[in-house]
Design an enzyme around this catalytic site. Sequence first.
Site, short mmCIF file in Angstrom:
data_model
loop_
_atom_site.label_atom_id
_atom_site.label_comp_id
_atom_site.label_asym_id
_atom_site.label_seq_id
_atom_site.Cartn_x
_atom_site.Cartn_y
_atom_site.Cartn_z
N HIS A 77 -44.48 6.90 0.13
CA HIS A 77 -45.93 6.10 0.09
C HIS A 77 -46.09 5.16 0.95
O HIS A 77 -46.97 4.40 0.86
CB HIS A 77 -45.49 5.42 -1.21
CG HIS A 77 -46.04 6.35 -2.93
ND1 HIS A 77 -45.59 5.16 -3.29
CD2 HIS A 77 -45.94 6.95 -3.36
CE1 HIS A 77 -46.00 6.53 -5.40
NE2 HIS A 77 -46.10 7.44 -4.23
N LYS A 91 -47.21 10.12 -16.93
CA LYS A 91 -48.63 8.95 -15.88
C LYS A 91 -48.55 10.18 -14.81
O LYS A 91 -49.59 10.87 -13.90
CB LYS A 91 -47.82 7.84 -15.20
CG LYS A 91 -49.21 6.65 -14.96
CD LYS A 91 -49.28 7.36 -13.57
CE LYS A 91 -50.14 6.77 -12.60
NZ LYS A 91 -50.70 6.67 -11.71
N ASP A 121 -63.77 15.70 -18.87
CA ASP A 121 -64.65 14.65 -19.33
C ASP A 121 -62.44 14.46 -19.22
O ASP A 121 -61.04 14.70 -20.45
CB ASP A 121 -63.86 14.80 -20.89
CG ASP A 121 -64.34 12.83 -21.72
OD1 ASP A 121 -63.57 11.92 -20.67
OD2 ASP A 121 -64.72 13.08 -22.84
N GLU A 161 -55.97 7.92 -6.17
CA GLU A 161 -54.22 6.51 -6.02
C GLU A 161 -53.60 8.04 -4.09
O GLU A 161 -53.43 8.75 -4.31
CB GLU A 161 -53.42 7.43 -6.73
CG GLU A 161 -51.90 6.79 -6.74
CD GLU A 161 -50.66 6.88 -7.96
OE1 GLU A 161 -51.79 6.94 -8.67
OE2 GLU A 161 -50.10 6.75 -7.37
C1 MEV Z 1 -46.92 7.10 -9.86
O1 MEV Z 1 -47.95 7.31 -9.67
C2 MEV Z 1 -46.14 8.24 -10.14
C3 MEV Z 1 -44.35 8.18 -10.86
O2 MEV Z 1 -44.07 6.97 -11.13
C4 MEV Z 1 -44.27 9.13 -11.82
C5 MEV Z 1 -43.22 9.68 -11.74
O3 MEV Z 1 -42.10 8.54 -11.55
O4 MEV Z 1 -42.21 10.19 -11.98
C6 MEV Z 1 -44.09 8.61 -9.50
#
Ligand code: MEV
Length: 438
Positions: A392, A279, A295, A84
Site C-alpha cells: 500500500h 470487505k 447496482d 481505492e
Molecule cells: C482493504 O481494503 C481490504 C483488506 O483489509 C482485506 C483483508 O484484510 O482481507 C486488505
Amino acid sequence: MEPVKGFSKLTKEEKVAWVIRTFFKDNSDAATLIKRYWNDDDALQQLHDEFIENTITNYYLPFGIAPNFLINDKLYAIPMAIEESSVVAAASKAAKFWYDRGGFKAEVISTTKIGHVHFLYEGNSEKIKDFFAEVKPKLIAATNTITANMNKRGGGISDIELVDKTAVMSNYYQLHCSFETLDAMGANFINSCLEQFAKTFKEEAQLFDAFSAREKNIEIVMSILSNYVPDCIVRAEVSCPVAELNEDKGVRAEEFADKFVKAVEIAQVEPYRAVTHNKGIMNGIDAVVLATGNDFRAIEAGVHAYASRNGNYSSLTHASVEDGIFKFWIELPLALGTVGGLTNLHPLVKLAMEMLEKPSAKDLMKIVAVAGLAQNFAALRSLTTTGIQKGHMKMHLMNILNQLGATSEEKITLVNHYEGKTVVHSDVVETFKELRTK
Ligand code: MEV
C-alpha cells in the site's frame, strides 16, 4: 440555512448558484470547480444529468483494467471502477499468478430471483390456502402482458407460494414469488409482476364466497423484490499442487498454503475478521459491478446476508489442502444483469461490456465472482507473508504527493527516497517541504 422550496424545478445553473450562495459565500472558485467537471459534450452531460434528480456536476471514479484473467480457459481483461488505490494492481497480480497455474474455473449454480407481496389477513388460515389455490392461475394470467417477452425468451414467473408468517407477526402472510429473468437484473420486471399480483389478489379476495367480510378485506402492505438471492449462486475456484505455489516472498510453498488456509479458517469462525475479509472480496466485486452498470448496493446487501445465512457472519471464501493440492474457492449470490438499466445507457458501461465480449448475465456472474476471489487471494497472500502495508505504501505516498501538488520530478525523487521505508503522512510533508526549499 433556510429550507428551499421547489429546488428540483430550478435549472442546473440556478441550482449551482444556490449551492454557491448557501455554502460558499458567493465564492466563484467553488462554482468554477463544479463546472470544471461538466463535460464539454452537451449530449453526454445531459445523459448524466438525467440519471438522477438535482444533478449539479459529475463525480469521477477511476476506470481501470485488470488484464490476464483466465476464466474457464478464456482470457479476459476486467474493467474496474474504484477509488481505492491498490485494488486493480492486486487483482492484476492475482490474475497473473493464477494464469500461470491454469486460471480460474467458475460455474453458475442457480439463477432464481425472489420477490414478495407482503399482506395482512385476519381470518381462518385454511380458507386463505383454499383461496390461494383458486387464485394462483389468475395471478399468473393477470401478468400476461408483462411477462410475454420474458416468457418468449425462456424466462418469466417460476412459482408463487403462499407463506404463513403469523408465527413471527400477527396476521402476516406473503406471496413468495420466484422468477427467472435471464440476462436482465429484472428489478422492473419483478416489481411490475408483484404489483399486478397484489392488485389481482386483493380484487379476487372480495369475490371469494367462503371469506367473511373481515377476511375479504386483505391489506396489501407492499410488493417488492428481495435483494436476498440465496438461489442465484455462482462459484469460482482456483487450485494447483502445493509445490507449484513456489517459494514466495521468502516463504516456502507448504508453509504459505498452510498459513493461507488458517487465515481463511479464522475468517470462517471470527466475525470481526470475516467482515474485513469479505470487505476485501467486495473491493473486487463492487469495482466490476460498478464498471458494468449494475447496482452494487443490491449486491452488497445480498452478499452480506448470505454470509450470515447460518446465523454467524462468516467468510465467503474457503480453502483447503488435500493430497498435496491447494484449493481456494468462493460461493456467493450475484443477481446481475447485462441488458436493461444503465447497461444500455452509460457509454462507459457499454464499453466495459464490449471489452468483456458482451457477456450474458451468467458470464458476468462468473467474471465478478472471479474478481472477488482474486482480490481475496491477493489480500491473504500479502497479509500472511509481508503484511498489507508494504504494497500500500507506494499508492499511499502517491496520494499524499498529489495532495501536496508535487511535480513529476519531485514524485520520482520522493518515491526513491521512500523505497523500502514506512510512509507516514507528516514525515512526507516534511520531506517534501525540505525538497522544495533546497
Ligand atoms: C482493504 O481494503 C481490504 C483488506 O483489509 C482485506 C483483508 O484484510 O482481507 C486488505
